[in-house]
Design a protein around this motif. Structure first.
Motif, PDB file in Angstrom:
ATOM      1  N   UNK A   1      92.331 -72.750 -73.788  1.00  0.00           N
ATOM      2  CA  UNK A   1      91.775 -72.307 -72.514  1.00  0.00           C
ATOM      3  C   UNK A   1      90.408 -72.939 -72.260  1.00  0.00           C
ATOM      4  N   UNK A   2      89.584 -73.036 -73.317  1.00  0.00           N
ATOM      5  CA  UNK A   2      88.267 -73.650 -73.163  1.00  0.00           C
ATOM      6  C   UNK A   2      88.402 -75.124 -72.805  1.00  0.00           C
ATOM      7  N   UNK A   3      89.266 -75.815 -73.537  1.00  0.00           N
ATOM      8  CA  UNK A   3      89.473 -77.232 -73.268  1.00  0.00           C
ATOM      9  C   UNK A   3      90.018 -77.429 -71.853  1.00  0.00           C
ATOM     10  N   UNK A   4      90.980 -76.589 -71.453  1.00  0.00           N
ATOM     11  CA  UNK A   4      91.555 -76.695 -70.120  1.00  0.00           C
ATOM     12  C   UNK A   4      90.531 -76.427 -69.037  1.00  0.00           C
ATOM     13  N   UNK A   5      89.733 -75.369 -69.215  1.00  0.00           N
ATOM     14  CA  UNK A   5      88.698 -75.057 -68.227  1.00  0.00           C
ATOM     15  C   UNK A   5      87.644 -76.155 -68.176  1.00  0.00           C
ATOM     16  N   UNK A   6      87.362 -76.756 -69.331  1.00  0.00           N
ATOM     17  CA  UNK A   6      86.445 -77.893 -69.344  1.00  0.00           C
ATOM     18  C   UNK A   6      86.984 -79.052 -68.528  1.00  0.00           C
ATOM     19  N   UNK A   7      88.303 -79.253 -68.605  1.00  0.00           N
ATOM     20  CA  UNK A   7      88.932 -80.272 -67.772  1.00  0.00           C
ATOM     21  C   UNK A   7      88.832 -79.937 -66.301  1.00  0.00           C
ATOM     22  N   UNK A   8      88.934 -78.653 -65.977  1.00  0.00           N
ATOM     23  CA  UNK A   8      88.769 -78.234 -64.588  1.00  0.00           C
ATOM     24  C   UNK A   8      87.354 -78.460 -64.097  1.00  0.00           C
ATOM     25  N   UNK A   9      86.372 -78.179 -64.947  1.00  0.00           N
ATOM     26  CA  UNK A   9      84.965 -78.429 -64.604  1.00  0.00           C
ATOM     27  C   UNK A   9      84.738 -79.917 -64.382  1.00  0.00           C
ATOM     28  N   UNK A  10      85.316 -80.712 -65.266  1.00  0.00           N
ATOM     29  CA  UNK A  10      85.192 -82.169 -65.152  1.00  0.00           C
ATOM     30  C   UNK A  10      85.793 -82.684 -63.849  1.00  0.00           C
ATOM     31  N   UNK A  11      86.987 -82.170 -63.493  1.00  0.00           N
ATOM     32  CA  UNK A  11      87.650 -82.632 -62.273  1.00  0.00           C
ATOM     33  C   UNK A  11      86.866 -82.219 -61.030  1.00  0.00           C
ATOM     34  N   UNK A  12      86.259 -81.035 -61.072  1.00  0.00           N
ATOM     35  CA  UNK A  12      85.428 -80.594 -59.950  1.00  0.00           C
ATOM     36  C   UNK A  12      84.228 -81.518 -59.779  1.00  0.00           C
ATOM     37  N   UNK A  13      83.603 -81.907 -60.899  1.00  0.00           N
ATOM     38  CA  UNK A  13      82.499 -82.865 -60.842  1.00  0.00           C
ATOM     39  C   UNK A  13      82.929 -84.165 -60.171  1.00  0.00           C
ATOM     40  N   UNK A  14      84.095 -84.636 -60.544  1.00  0.00           N
ATOM     41  CA  UNK A  14      84.596 -85.898 -59.991  1.00  0.00           C
ATOM     42  C   UNK A  14      84.900 -85.753 -58.500  1.00  0.00           C
TER      43      UNK A  14
END
Length: 465
Positions: free
Chosen positions: A330-343
């Protein structure tokens, strides 16, 4: 050395979900990260929830429509879990098989039986490095530190002299070498080649462990002289195993995925022909999911069955390995979501526009960003994932090897100076029975040595390859 220049960066292929200017985007990034830091460090909110809220705040501060922010976050979460989730699960299964079968104990006992006073720190670093390949850092600590305490007590060794090398071996593997979650997520974020990253990661990890482990432990033992806490030393629990797997079989099983992925990378470099039969074979067997799956299937026999575990016991081992990684996924997935939002809000374009006249090492910049997030949040995984999202534009038009080095620079930065907001800090403190000050002098400084030394080797390699 790879430097950040405008001609090396590609424009964002997707239209940003907001029309905010650079000033607002910069403020939004600062606000989003500040909220993330505050929620994790001050309010002790779980990193998954913190990353989720931080992503929503980031999008709102950038002026993006809530629906688009949610879409960006969920898209990034799904893509990240799809890319690394299976690998994390397979790594967890292999690690659990290693522990439950007695294979980990076999590696430890075999190496320690051949070590003496002079070689013991090196033996502990070697054990931690081997064990740390398939295990998560926290699992490795729980597995190895009781052994370290017992060896120090019975052999009258300095606890820091043999404990620091073990911690260094585990930490370096956790930060630099896939299939650990942080490196995997960074590889996915910047589209790096896993095999090349693995090869370079191992190449950098070996001298880094030597310097931060056996060498640094000499100084740590002088600064902090403590005895193993009796409360933390207990006899090993009785096992219902009829036997343990052999040392050779255990090591071969653990190293199988590493060998297969390295073979794929080497063949790609040497052959460089997708139609070549050898490369087609190694492309399949060296794919991360196949390599790890092969090791798990082999481990069912070389570890599980070799230890006398029946089918029901092996099934329970596999089941027991998956539940604890739910939070990590879940942490890794949410981190990916944070990353995609940044992009998606256009941070990549902002970095491009600001960097037109820069001549800054992209690897150093990635390291510094990861260091800042690590110091603020205390989580190496959060630092790796967040930094990878911020520096993803730097990977455009980079060579395969330099993209891998970018991942490693992020991983190196994510290990910098663990302190009181890091769960690992408290875990080491309690196991070793140290004060906060003693933990800073030893564990925190060791983590900093790992981060700085590995960065040095990364920059050196970038000049050569």
């Amino acid at each position: 050395m790879t430097h950040l220049r405008v001609e090396m960066l590609a424009a964002d292929p997707v239209e940003p979900i907001t029309s905010a200017g650079h000033a607002q985007l910069g403020i939004a990034v600062l606000v989003g990260i500040a909220v993330l830091v505050l929620l994790i460090s001050k309010f002790k909110l779980h990193a998954f929830l913190s990353l989720t809220v931080g992503s929503l705040v980031l999008g709102a501060a950038a002026g993006a429509a809530p629906a688009k922010v949610i879409t960006s976050f969920t898209t990034g979460l799904g893509a990240t879990v799809a890319g690394v989730g299976v690998l994390i699960a397979l790594g967890a299964i292999l690690g659990k098989l290693l522990a439950d079968s007695g294979g980990a104990d076999q590696i430890v006992d075999t190496i320690l039986a051949k070590a003496n006073d002079r070689t013991m720190p090196w033996a502990m670093a070697l054990i931690a490095g081997i064990i740390g390949l398939p295990l998560f850092f926290e699992v490795g600590i729980v597995l190895l530190i009781p052994v370290v305490l017992l060896v120090a007590k019975r052999g009258n060794y300095s606890l820091m002299r043999i404990g620091i090398p073990a911690l260094a071996g585990l930490s370096v593997m956790h930060g630099l070498v896939p299939p650990h979650p942080g490196p995997l997520a960074a590889i996915d974020a910047v589209d790096a080649d896993l095999g090349v990253t693995l090869a370079l990661g191992v190449l950098i990890a070996v001298p880094t462990v030597v310097i931060a482990g056996p060498v640094f432990s000499r100084y740590a033992a002088r600064w902090v002289d403590i005895t193993p806490p009796d409360a933390m030393i207990a006899p090993r629990p009785s096992e219902d195993l009829r036997r343990r797997p052999s040392f050779l079989a255990t090591v071969c099983t653990v190293l199988l995925p590493v060998v297969l992925m390295l073979a794929k990378a080497l063949v790609e470099i040497a052959v460089d022909d997708p139609d070549n039969p050898l490369q087609r074979v190694t492309d399949v067997i060296g794919a991360p999911i196949i390599a790890l799956l092969a090791a798990v299937l082999l481990g069912l026999f070389t570890l599980g069955r070799a230890a006398g575990l029946d089918r029901d016991r092996i099934a329970r081992t596999v089941d027991g390995s998956l539940a604890p990684i739910a939070g990590i996924l879940l942490i890794v997935g949410a981190g990916g979501g944070f990353k995609q939002t940044l992009i998606d809000i256009g941070v990549g374009r902002m970095i491009l526009d600001f960097s037109e006249d820069w001549n800054v090492s992209a690897l150093l910049l990635a390291w510094l960003i990861a260091v800042a997030i690590r110091l603020a949040t205390g989580s190496a995984t959060v630092a790796t994932i967040s930094a990878a999202g911020l520096v993803a534009p730097l990977a455009a038009d980079m060579s395969t090897t330099h993209t891998a080095l970018l991942v490693l620079a992020i991983g190196a930065g994510s290990l910098f100076f663990s302190h009181v907001n890091d769960a690992g800090f408290w875990l080491v403190k309690e196991y070793f029975g140290m004060s906060v000050g003693q933990t800073v002098k030893t564990w925190s400084v060791m983590e900093t040595v790992i981060s700085v030394v590995s960065l040095g080797f990364i920059l050196l390699l970038s000049l050569i390859i």
